[in-house]
Design a protein around this motif. Structure first.
Motif, PDB file in Angstrom:
ATOM      1  N   LEU A 128      39.246  36.314  40.926  1.00 17.85           N
ATOM      2  CA  LEU A 128      40.327  37.031  41.611  1.00 17.85           C
ATOM      3  C   LEU A 128      39.847  37.617  42.933  1.00 17.85           C
ATOM      4  O   LEU A 128      40.566  37.621  43.931  1.00 17.85           O
ATOM      5  N   LEU A 129      38.599  38.087  42.902  1.00 13.36           N
ATOM      6  CA  LEU A 129      38.026  38.675  44.115  1.00 13.36           C
ATOM      7  C   LEU A 129      37.929  37.656  45.243  1.00 13.36           C
ATOM      8  O   LEU A 129      38.345  37.905  46.373  1.00 13.36           O
ATOM      9  N   PHE A 130      37.392  36.488  44.917  1.00 16.45           N
ATOM     10  CA  PHE A 130      37.249  35.456  45.940  1.00 16.45           C
ATOM     11  C   PHE A 130      38.620  34.944  46.399  1.00 16.45           C
ATOM     12  O   PHE A 130      38.802  34.622  47.570  1.00 16.45           O
ATOM     13  N   LEU A 131      39.564  34.899  45.474  1.00 15.69           N
ATOM     14  CA  LEU A 131      40.911  34.469  45.874  1.00 15.69           C
ATOM     15  C   LEU A 131      41.560  35.517  46.785  1.00 15.69           C
ATOM     16  O   LEU A 131      42.295  35.169  47.710  1.00 15.69           O
ATOM     17  N   ALA A 132      41.239  36.798  46.529  1.00 14.23           N
ATOM     18  CA  ALA A 132      41.740  37.853  47.422  1.00 14.23           C
ATOM     19  C   ALA A 132      41.126  37.704  48.810  1.00 14.23           C
ATOM     20  O   ALA A 132      41.805  37.878  49.828  1.00 14.23           O
ATOM     21  N   VAL A 133      39.841  37.362  48.847  1.00 14.67           N
ATOM     22  CA  VAL A 133      39.170  37.124  50.139  1.00 14.67           C
ATOM     23  C   VAL A 133      39.870  35.990  50.881  1.00 14.67           C
ATOM     24  O   VAL A 133      40.145  36.079  52.069  1.00 14.67           O
ATOM     25  N   LYS A 134      40.196  34.942  50.134  1.00 14.24           N
ATOM     26  CA  LYS A 134      40.859  33.786  50.743  1.00 14.24           C
ATOM     27  C   LYS A 134      42.214  34.194  51.344  1.00 14.24           C
ATOM     28  O   LYS A 134      42.557  33.783  52.454  1.00 14.24           O
ATOM     29  N   GLU A 135      42.968  35.000  50.586  1.00 15.59           N
ATOM     30  CA  GLU A 135      44.269  35.469  51.091  1.00 15.59           C
ATOM     31  C   GLU A 135      44.092  36.293  52.361  1.00 15.59           C
ATOM     32  O   GLU A 135      44.819  36.124  53.334  1.00 15.59           O
ATOM     33  N   MET A 136      43.108  37.215  52.326  1.00 17.42           N
ATOM     34  CA  MET A 136      42.860  38.070  53.484  1.00 17.42           C
ATOM     35  C   MET A 136      42.438  37.226  54.678  1.00 17.42           C
ATOM     36  O   MET A 136      42.831  37.493  55.811  1.00 17.42           O
TER      37      MET A 136
END
Lengths: 189, 180
Positions: A128-136
């Motif tokens: 989830l963290l890396f996916l949040a990074v991707k979104e940001m």
């Protein structure tokens, strides 16, 4: 007849935000649709344009975004009193849920299977963290300048020598200095 | 020695002042606290992050409450939660009054534009550090890669990843493939 535009008292604002806080699952991202449905559509206290504006500004301010939006809307509705009603309302469900869970958690971690579950969930969390990074990434890194800031900050953070606060201050300074140079150039031209 | 409540207050006030970017933006600071003060361990932090994703409320509030509660009970929880909110309250109240000047100011626009990649970088760094400290083993690393690929292809609800990974953890743990 039920009055849609009922009075904006401390308690009525608290109630709406308590409801929003309780429905705020999986982080603060979902607060905008919740606010729009509760405050714009059901209560008619604010327009969805106003809410969008508050949300956009809230994401550019420090702190928890959901809290910032709550303070903005509360303040707009009933000044400081409204802001306090909103922030307490939106925080309370989270607060109570965690206190209850934390008490249970310390008991159940003695079970082996619970530890296995947490081991697995750790992988989910990192995902989830890396996916949040991707979104940001899509909204943050738009040109060479922002890419350079990203790379420098990442290296500073990975070095382990700088606290996140220092890195934040560094990027604020970079922003200020860049704008200063740019403004002077425009003046000189 | 500084009073624990005061220390909690100071640390979480700092998070309220410096965390930018919403959602997981508080995480780099929470990671720093885990390393510095040992109020909770890194693995407790990821556990808590999972719990926070499943409970109501913003993750930052959940973490503040949890850290405060585990270190010094209900008063600690109140202290940390209040502290993480206070800067928001002050800053938003100021910005509310100067809303139009705030939006049109070039310096502020530029600073916000610089803060976004910085926040993204801080979060990336935490992610990378977690991969190395989370005791994933080979099998966990493989699952992470599969999850990431699937997440990059199709957007899914966070509950999906947490649910599936919980089941995988339960199965693998009981098969004794990992020593947790």
């Amino acid at each position: 007849m039920y009055n849609k535009f009922m009075d904006k008292s401390f308690f009525s604002i608290f109630k709406v935000f308590f409801k929003i806080g309780a429905l705020l699952l999986g982080g603060g991202y979902v607060i905008l649709p919740l606010l729009t449905s509760e405050l714009a559509q059901k209560k008619g206290w604010l327009t969805s344009d106003e809410l969008c504006e508050y949300y956009a500004i809230s994401t550019s301010l420090p702190g928890i975004v959901a809290a910032n939006v709550a303070i903005f809307t509360g303040r707009k509705l009933l000044g400081t009193k409204g802001a306090i009603a909103a922030i307490v309302g939106v925080t309370l469900p989270a607060f109570v849920a965690i206190i209850l869970l934390a008490s249970v958690l310390t008991e159940i971690v003695h079970f082996k299977s619970v530890n296995y579950i947490f081991w697995g969930v750790g992988i989910g969390v990192i995902t989830l963290l890396f996916l949040a990074v991707k979104e940001m990434w899509h909204s943050c890194i738009t040109d060479k300048w922002t890419s350079a800031i990203y790379i420098v900050c990442l290296l500073l953070a990975l070095s382990g020598k700088f606290s996140p606060a220092i890195i934040v201050i560094f990027s604020i300074l970079v922003g200020l200095i860049t704008q200063f140079i740019k403004s002077r150039r425009i003046k000189n031209d | 020695m500084i009073n624990i409540y005061l220390l909690l207050f100071i640390q979480f006030f700092k998070i309220g002042v410096f965390s930018f970017g919403g959602g997981y933006a508080t995480l780099p600071f929470l990671y720093e606290i885990a390393e510095k003060f040992h109020w909770y361990s890194i693995s407790q932090l990821t556990d808590m992050l999972a719990v926070a994703s499943l409970t109501p409320g913003p993750v930052g509030v959940n973490m503040a409450t949890y850290a405060g509660f585990t270190t010094s009970g209900i008063v600690g929880a109140l202290s940390a939660t209040f502290a993480v909110m206070l800067p928001s309250f002050i800053i938003v109240s100021i910005v509310f009054k100067i809303l139009h000047r705030f939006k049109s100011n070039l310096y502020i626009q530029r600073v916000v534009k610089a803060l976004k990649p910085a926040g993204c970088a801080l979060l990336s760094a935490v992610g990378i550090k977690l991969v190395f400290t989370a005791n994933l083993h080979l099998i966990g690393t493989l699952i992470l890669i599969v999850f990431l690929i699937s997440g990059f292809i199709k957007k899914r609800d966070p509950i999906f990843y947490l649910g599936v990974s919980a089941i995988i953890g339960l199965i693998i743990g009981n098969l004794h493939w990992i020593g947790v």
